[in-house]
Write an enzyme that holds these catalytic residues in place. Structure first.
Site, PDB file in Angstrom:
ATOM      1  N   LYS A 163       0.843  -1.192   0.000  1.00 59.56           N
ATOM      2  CA  LYS A 163       0.000   0.000   0.000  1.00 59.56           C
ATOM      3  C   LYS A 163       0.879   1.243   0.000  1.00 59.56           C
ATOM      4  CE  LYS A 163      -4.004  -2.167   0.417  1.00 59.56           C
ATOM      5  NZ  LYS A 163      -5.132  -2.002  -0.523  1.00 59.56           N
ATOM      6  N   LYS A 262     -12.982  -8.064  -8.725  1.00 63.58           N
ATOM      7  CA  LYS A 262     -13.487  -8.550  -7.439  1.00 63.58           C
ATOM      8  C   LYS A 262     -14.962  -8.902  -7.630  1.00 63.58           C
ATOM      9  CE  LYS A 262     -10.337  -5.815  -4.581  1.00 63.58           C
ATOM     10  NZ  LYS A 262     -10.203  -4.610  -3.714  1.00 63.58           N
TER      11      LYS A 262
END
Length: 368
Positions: A163, A262
């Site tokens: 991240k 997703k």
């Protein structure tokens, strides 16, 4: 399909390690497990992967429960569907709420595969026996990220995602590349940047990243196209892609070179498969994103990620990555960097009812 009942189980478990991004830290995961039951007692399972608060999308566990209970389940139980692809059509009158829709639709897919006595992966068109495993690092400091990466490499993970944010990017990636020059590395920005940060993002090209995921706004496609023209590193879109048309427009505009699929974010397997097929036909790589899921959603991801367009290892890690004990048996395991695709009917995993009940804070059954 002779659906007779739908069960909802609200569950909550602590993560083994807190997961941090610039948007916040998740230490405890809540979700809804959906149980679809036919007239013979056969059961299929889905998982609502929304978070407890609306930091990733506008959906939450509470809004999913409301939409499932008051709208989607009554529609489904009042219908006479014969194939899971009809669920998407049935829900057209309910706008968005993709994660609630996907939770119920995937439970129907699992049940349908079990009725056909087929592994879900094979029903979807996958012939893979294993899939490569990737993992995401959500650490607050560069030192903690390095420690996590070392452990994941020892476990055999073939792709690492970290991240990043404007105040936590170049130095972090430089340290990681200095320590691990040859790993498949990608960065996820979770919309932390704007077009004013072009030079900062261009500086990351030197690290040979697989991709930078969702650098700009969560609902943006146009500005990403402007940014991609200035970067060597491929842009991957995640939050921006919530429908087939989003994927089509992003590819047509040149907004990205990679798409993260997703199942929950796009509303179910039918749309996920359509995006996969579209991208595969146009040479756009796709990969399967993760949502800090429990084992049910992870199992659906495994079934989908064996399709030929999924050429990049997804965020599909072992159950032990997150949980002391998962709600499925056997638990998902990574061996030599790969996960086996089950050959049992449906998702190929059984529910650990003892663990499910222990983690359950509320349950409700809806019958025809």
């Amino acid at each position: 399909m002779n659906l007779k009942a739908i069960g909802l189980y609200v569950i909550k478990m602590p993560l083994k390690l807190p997961f941090s991004t610039h948007l916040g830290t998740v230490a405890e995961r809540e979700a809804i497990i959906i149980e679809a039951i036919d007239s013979t007692g056969l059961k299929g399972y889905g998982e609502a992967v929304a978070f407890s608060s609306p930091w990733y999308t506008e959906e939450t566990v509470q809004t999913c429960y409301h939409v499932l209970k008051d709208f989607l389940i009554p529609l489904l139980l009042d219908s006479d569907i014969i194939h899971p692809n009809q669920v998407d059509v049935l829900f057209k009158g309910i706008r968005r709420n993709h994660m609630a829709k996907a939770a119920l639709e995937t439970a129907v897919w699992d049940l349908y595969a079990k009725q056909k006595n087929m592994p879900l992966a094979r029903l979807l068109g996958s012939t893979a026996t294993t899939i490569p495993a990737g993992v995401v690092v959500g650490a607050k400091t560069a030192a903690a990220a390095i420690d996590q990466i070392e452990g994941y490499i020892e476990e055999g993970y073939s792709r690492i995602k970290v991240k990043i944010s404007p105040d936590h990017d170049y130095a972090l990636l430089a340290m990681i590349r200095g320590k691990f020059p040859d790993i498949q590395l990608m960065a996820d920005a979770n919309s932390a940047y704007t077009l004013d940060d072009v030079e900062k993002l261009k500086a990351l090209d030197e690290f040979g990243l697989l991709m930078i995921e969702q650098p700009l706004g969560v609902d943006d496609i146009v500005d990403h196209a402007k940014l991609q023209k200035q970067l060597t590193t491929p842009i991957c879109l995640d939050e921006s892609i919530v429908s087939f048309d989003d994927a089509r427009k992003a590819v047509e505009l040149g907004s990205c070179q990679v798409i993260n699929i997703k199942i929950g974010r796009v509303g179910g397997l039918k749309t996920a498969l359509a995006i996969h097929d579209y991208c595969k036909d146009r040479g756009v790589p796709v990969w399967c994103g993760g949502m800090l899921e429990f084992g049910v959603s992870r199992a659906h991801n495994i079934a989908m990620a064996g399709l030929p367009g999924f050429t990049i290892p997804g965020d599909i890690s072992s159950s032990s990555r997150y949980w002391e004990e998962d709600i499925i048996v056997p638990e998902v395991t990574v061996r030599n960097g790969a996960i086996e695709v089950p050959d049992q009917p449906g998702i190929g995993f059984e529910i650990n009812y003892k663990r499910l009940k222990a983690a359950c804070s509320f349950e409700e059954m809806f019958r025809l």
